[in-house]
Scaffold this active site. Structure first.
Site, mmCIF file in Angstrom:
data_model
loop_
_atom_site.group_PDB
_atom_site.id
_atom_site.type_symbol
_atom_site.label_atom_id
_atom_site.label_comp_id
_atom_site.label_asym_id
_atom_site.label_seq_id
_atom_site.Cartn_x
_atom_site.Cartn_y
_atom_site.Cartn_z
ATOM 1 N N TYR A 141 0.820 -1.214 0.000
ATOM 2 C CA TYR A 141 0.000 0.000 0.000
ATOM 3 C C TYR A 141 0.855 1.265 0.000
ATOM 4 O O TYR A 141 0.440 2.289 -0.527
ATOM 5 C CB TYR A 141 -0.899 0.035 1.240
ATOM 6 C CG TYR A 141 -2.268 -0.557 1.051
ATOM 7 C CD1 TYR A 141 -2.425 -1.869 0.613
ATOM 8 C CD2 TYR A 141 -3.412 0.182 1.339
ATOM 9 C CE1 TYR A 141 -3.676 -2.423 0.464
ATOM 10 C CE2 TYR A 141 -4.672 -0.367 1.193
ATOM 11 C CZ TYR A 141 -4.801 -1.666 0.750
ATOM 12 O OH TYR A 141 -6.046 -2.201 0.606
ATOM 13 N N LYS A 191 2.483 -15.416 2.401
ATOM 14 C CA LYS A 191 2.653 -16.122 1.125
ATOM 15 C C LYS A 191 4.133 -16.423 0.978
ATOM 16 O O LYS A 191 4.804 -16.027 0.014
ATOM 17 C CB LYS A 191 2.112 -15.238 -0.014
ATOM 18 C CG LYS A 191 2.073 -15.901 -1.372
ATOM 19 C CD LYS A 191 0.998 -16.974 -1.521
ATOM 20 C CE LYS A 191 1.132 -17.663 -2.877
ATOM 21 N NZ LYS A 191 0.236 -18.847 -2.987
ATOM 22 N N ASP A 251 -12.656 -8.419 4.300
ATOM 23 C CA ASP A 251 -13.939 -8.354 3.585
ATOM 24 C C ASP A 251 -14.578 -9.737 3.531
ATOM 25 O O ASP A 251 -15.786 -9.888 3.736
ATOM 26 C CB ASP A 251 -13.744 -7.851 2.143
ATOM 27 C CG ASP A 251 -13.986 -6.355 2.012
ATOM 28 O OD1 ASP A 251 -13.786 -5.630 3.015
ATOM 29 O OD2 ASP A 251 -14.374 -5.906 0.908
HETATM 30 C C1 IPM Z 1 -10.522 -0.709 3.767
HETATM 31 C C2 IPM Z 1 -10.739 -0.101 2.407
HETATM 32 C C3 IPM Z 1 -9.548 0.798 2.103
HETATM 33 C C4 IPM Z 1 -8.314 -0.071 2.061
HETATM 34 C C5 IPM Z 1 -9.685 1.620 0.824
HETATM 35 C C6 IPM Z 1 -10.962 2.441 0.815
HETATM 36 C C7 IPM Z 1 -8.499 2.516 0.617
HETATM 37 O O1 IPM Z 1 -10.920 -1.084 1.457
HETATM 38 O O2 IPM Z 1 -10.430 0.037 4.753
HETATM 39 O O3 IPM Z 1 -10.462 -1.937 3.833
HETATM 40 O O4 IPM Z 1 -7.998 -0.665 1.019
HETATM 41 O O5 IPM Z 1 -7.624 -0.174 3.079
HETATM 42 MG MG MG Z 2 -11.040 -3.046 2.228
#
Ligand code: IPM
Ligand code: MG
Length: 356
Positions: A141, A191, A251
């Site tokens: 990131y 991984k 998620d």
């Molecule tokens: C999260 C979201 C963020 C991330 C995005 C909106 C930048 O998906 O908080 O999981 O990828 O961290």
């Molecule tokens: Mg996310």
């Protein structure tokens, strides 16, 4: 008594509506004697509209001086065509990085009343209670170099997956300590069969684990973890992983509960200063209609009371009120099964307040 300084960053889409209900919960705590001072600031698309930037300097000052921040959600279709640096999501990434909020705690809990909401069989998910600890300020990131450029006549896109050992150590400590307060099982996800960066991750987590002999540490490759999460999610207690794998797996874990509108999160620095937000997005399609579920944001206030302010009884008061509301059969449309009583955002706030 010291005053809790809380920055309110409602953001975009349904953000303002759901945060308004969480603020009512904070007001109740204040009326009942906690010292609470709220200040409002802009982040995301609304900040771009007002200042041209998703994380303006004024918001950075506000957040720097606050003890905790409550965030709604950021983003919306209106901003999709903006240059990368002005996208609402950059505001979120910027506040995480600027305030060193490296420890992201994402619980995935299945409330018994909502067992029908999961797409998995009830027996697979009943009683599910996982805590995902995601590293939030490193990895691909933020790694450099990154970019899109022309090489030998064609465009090339590149990012850098990178962790140093102190970044891995500090998130590992958070995860082991969280596991000590739960069922003392920690699964670290990497991984390492392909990526050196995550070989280091595994080695360092293993080393830190020697300080926590009471916690059972295991390791899993991320592809297998994605599969195990839907096959047998209850094998997990605490999971720790890097920023990108954590984004994806959290998620997935949230959807096991079928109720993404129920799940709060905390992003903490090393002094437990924190940013608290629901894990769902800004849902622009339902914004302004009084139908969004405010419970994840309200439960984020509970996490705030627990982690930043050490007010366990206030945290439980909020969580118990939410459980009662569910037991009483109140549902926003996202968590309703057929025949249930569907209420709006504000009415859900009313129901929580009357159970506090
Ligand atoms: C999260 C979201 C963020 C991330 C995005 C909106 C930048 O998906 O908080 O999981 O990828 O961290
Ligand atoms: Mg996310």
């Amino acid at each position: 008594m010291t005053t809790m300084k809380i920055a309110i960053l409602a953001g975009d889409g349904i953000g303002p509506e759901i945060v308004a209900q969480a603020v009512r919960v904070l007001d109740v705590l204040k009326t009942d004697g906690l010292g609470i001072a709220l200040e409002h600031g802009l982040i995301g698309g609304c900040a771009v509209d007002a200042t041209g930037e998703p994380y303006p300097e004024a918001t950075h000052k506000l957040a720097t001086h606050a003890d905790a921040m409550l965030l709604g959600a950021v983003g919306g279709p209106k901003y999709d065509s903006l240059p990368r640096a002005q996208r609402p999501e950059r505001g979120l990434l910027a506040i995480r990085k600027a305030l060193n909020l490296f420890a992201n705690l994402r619980p995935a809990i299945l409330y018994p009343e909502l067992a029908d909401a999961s797409s998995l069989k009830p027996e697979v998910v009943a009683g599910l209670d996982i805590l995902i600890v995601r590293e939030l300020t490193g990895d691909i990131y933020f790694g450099e170099p990154r970019g899109i450029e022309e090489r030998n006549g064609q465009r090339v896109g590149f990012n850098t997956m990178i962790y140093n050992e102190s970044e891995i150590q500090r998130i590992a400590h958070v995860a082991f300590q969280a596991a000590q307060k739960r069922n003392r099982k920690l699964c670290s996800i990497d991984k390492m069969n392909v990526l050196e960066c995550t070989q280091l991750w595994r080695d360092v987590v293993e080393e830190v684990g020697k300080e926590y002999p009471d916690v059972t540490l295991s390791h899993m490759l991320v592809d297998n973890a994605a599969m195990q999460l839907v096959r047998d999610p209850k094998q997990f207690d605490v999971v720790v992983t890097g920023n990108m794998f954590g984004d994806i797996l959290s998620d997935e874990a949230s959807m096991l509960t079928g109720s993404i509108g129920m799940l709060p999160s905390a992003s903490l620095d090393s002094n437990n200063k924190g940013l608290y937000e629901p894990i769902h997005g800004s849902a622009p399609d339902i914004a302004g209609k009084n139908i969004a579920n405010p419970l994840a944001t309200i439960l984020s206030v509970a996490m705030m009371m627990r982690y930043t302010f050490n007010q366990e009884s206030a945290a439980q008061r909020i969580e118990n009120a939410v459980k009662k509301v569910l037991a009483q059969g109140f549902r926003t449309s996202d968590i309703a099964s057929p025949g249930m009583r569907i209420i709006g955002t504000r009415e859900m706030g009313d129901a929580v307040l009357s159970n506090m």
